[in-house]
Design an enzyme around this catalytic site. Structure first.
Site, PDB file in Angstrom:
ATOM      1  N   GLU A 290       0.856  -1.197   0.000  1.00 28.06           N
ATOM      2  CA  GLU A 290       0.000   0.000   0.000  1.00 28.06           C
ATOM      3  C   GLU A 290       0.894   1.251   0.000  1.00 28.06           C
ATOM      4  O   GLU A 290       1.946   1.257   0.644  1.00 28.06           O
ATOM      5  CB  GLU A 290      -0.830  -0.031   1.289  1.00 28.06           C
ATOM      6  CG  GLU A 290      -1.685   1.206   1.546  1.00 28.06           C
ATOM      7  CD  GLU A 290      -2.229   1.245   2.992  1.00 28.06           C
ATOM      8  OE1 GLU A 290      -1.515   0.808   3.927  1.00 28.06           O
ATOM      9  OE2 GLU A 290      -3.374   1.708   3.164  1.00 28.06           O
TER      10      GLU A 290
ATOM     11  N   LYS B 120      -9.623   1.844  -1.764  1.00 32.67           N
ATOM     12  CA  LYS B 120      -9.806   1.272  -0.427  1.00 32.67           C
ATOM     13  C   LYS B 120     -11.159   1.654   0.175  1.00 32.67           C
ATOM     14  O   LYS B 120     -11.481   2.844   0.291  1.00 32.67           O
ATOM     15  CB  LYS B 120      -8.675   1.767   0.471  1.00 32.67           C
ATOM     16  CG  LYS B 120      -8.637   1.188   1.882  1.00 32.67           C
ATOM     17  CD  LYS B 120      -7.355   1.681   2.590  1.00 32.67           C
ATOM     18  CE  LYS B 120      -7.162   1.105   3.966  1.00 32.67           C
ATOM     19  NZ  LYS B 120      -5.833   1.528   4.527  1.00 32.67           N
TER      20      LYS B 120
ATOM     21  N   CYS C 145      -4.696  -2.915   2.609  1.00 39.25           N
ATOM     22  CA  CYS C 145      -4.414  -2.859   4.052  1.00 39.25           C
ATOM     23  C   CYS C 145      -5.580  -3.353   4.903  1.00 39.25           C
ATOM     24  O   CYS C 145      -5.913  -4.522   4.895  1.00 39.25           O
ATOM     25  CB  CYS C 145      -3.972  -1.447   4.437  1.00 39.25           C
ATOM     26  SG  CYS C 145      -3.238  -1.357   6.092  1.00 39.25           S
TER      27      CYS C 145
END
Lengths: 313, 313
Positions: A47, A123, A172
């Protein structure tokens, strides 16, 4: 006939706030070349791979703006794209995205061996807060610097040379959310790729969770979700001490049984390579987790009808 | 102030088809008494605890009918209820249920220290098939012998003496389905209890999954789902060799970090006891898995809109 693919996890050690971006990019290119030497066809980077994990600081102005990519690729990252195409290797990479209309996302793309962008992800599960915590040495301001991803969890097909696996991306914290994995599982995902920056301890001195338990959490979330969705997974850290704030390592390649087949041993730049058989997903998908035979969505309504927890009286 | 509760996992060794039901019931009572001697307040028994795992055979008539309970309690199990009340202990137990109107379920109840039934659950995720497999020595006919559970995943409050924990029940295969855990997680569950009968290997001679990997699957599913829902979990086997068909053991008590705090070492009748602090769930529920802050149900729609997997083209 086995559908074999050589995948690499390109773990990165820490990227200090003062590290010039060309230095960081050269590290990515070096990792790519090390993976290529081991025959890798697809390399997974962390990330926010091009910079330090900047949401740990309350920033504004030019420094903050400098962390976002306005296009992908762009001149600051072009060398990675060029070298990958020369080597005929694809890659997943996470980056901070600024759109032409001013939106910010914590994004990732997967690039094919010909340089084409095969898939894009933003995300969904942003941790942290919008407002800084008073007096804290380190912040977690992802909710301030990014909007929630607006693309859902879009599975896509990998390259022909990879046997066109159904792929899914996470970033993540997403890897801890079974909903995200299941939405990809329902698209028949065969290979999940993800990068992360995960705190090794409370950077502000709390002691409730140490590095060992945080590493364990990262591993079991990926292992169990890979098993429960019968998919391969490659999960890659940015690791080590960034300006006094520690990040866990433990980049892993996980099989559809949830078994770790390769695991990083350092907190630095490190390449793991594994040859995976994509058809190994069939055992789980055709039997234990044959969703069409066994799922009962009528009883899952709370998952979409409710956001927070509501206890019985 | 800590909310402490002493829980026990009462693993059972095999129950042969020929074992008289009073013998089996006496084993449950003996396990209850061993748990009581160690101060347990709540004892978790396996799935279908009163009988052998009968769905492995194609049966009909009186033998099949004899495996179902027409009421709970009933004279054949009353001694367990009586002894538990004498000892002031509650319990979870799995059993085959036949309702007055002729429905069959793979059910479980949780009984309080005063003998009152606090919660009831009917297994949602039935494995196996309706029709027997030709020529197979052992069947898996749960879809033939039971209807799908019709109660959803109803969380309930445990007894006052247990500090009224929010509890959820699963049965066997349910523990591998993250949807089931999440529906309880969304009810703020603090203690999940479940029993299972899980094959240790392919009883018909297949070699794709051995006892080690099946035990690993059982463990990581419970560990990761406990972590991702920030709950305690007690997961209890009927284990060992039942008439030539092997069942895994590995009954476990798992904390809200997903860490195993107690684990069975045998494939026989065995009691594990742990003192758990129900307030240990707060770390996860208030931070990493504070659902109201972090979940994004708009992106989870496939979980309820779709049953089977649908691959992208």
């Amino acid at each position: 006939m086995a559908r074999l693919l050589r995948v690499a996890a390109a773990q990165m050690g820490p990227t200090q706030r003062a590290e010039p971006r060309p230095v960081t990019l050269a590290r990515l290119v070096a990792l790519l070349e090390r993976a290529a030497q081991q025959g890798a066809q697809l390399v997974v980077f962390p990330e926010l791979a091009f910079t330090t994990f900047f949401p740990r600081w309350l920033l504004e102005g030019a420094e903050l703006e400098g962390y976002y990519e306005r296009a992908m690729p762009n001149p600051a990252v072009q060398a990675l794209f060029d070298r990958a195409r020369e080597l005929g290797i694809g890659f997943y990479v996470g980056y901070a995205e600024l759109t032409p209309d001013g939106q910010h996302f914590n994004s990732a793309i997967t690039v094919g061996p010909d340089g084409a962008i095969l898939g894009k992800y933003r995300k969904v599960h942003l941790p942290g807060s919008v407002e800084p915590r008073d007096g804290a040495r380190f912040q977690q301001l992802e909710k301030r610097y990014f909007e929630y991803g607006d693309l859902g969890f879009p599975a896509f097909r990998g390259a022909e040379a990879w046997h066109r696996p159904v792929m899914g991306m996470l970033v993540c914290n997403d890897r801890r959310w079974p909903e995200a994995w299941r939405v990809y599982g329902l698209q028949d995902v065969e290979l999940m790729v993800m990068g992360y920056n995960s705190a090794a301890y409370d950077p502000n001195g709390g002691t409730s969770e140490n590095e060992e338990i945080r590493t364990f959490h990262s591993n079991i979330a990926v292992q169990a979700n890979a098993y429960m969705n019968a998919t391969w997974a490659v999960s890659v850290a940015k690791a080590g001490n960034e300006d006094g704030s520690g990040l866990i390592g433990s980049s892993i390649i996980v099989d559809p049984n949830g078994v770790i087949v390769a695991q990083a041993q350092s907190l630095g730049d490190e390449v793991l390579v594994a040859e995976i058989d994509l058809d190994a997903v069939r055992q789980g998908k055709d039997k234990m987790f044959h969703f069409a035979s066994h799922r009962r969505p009528d009883h899952y309504r709370r998952i979409v009808d409710q956001v927070g927890a509501e206890a019985p009286r």
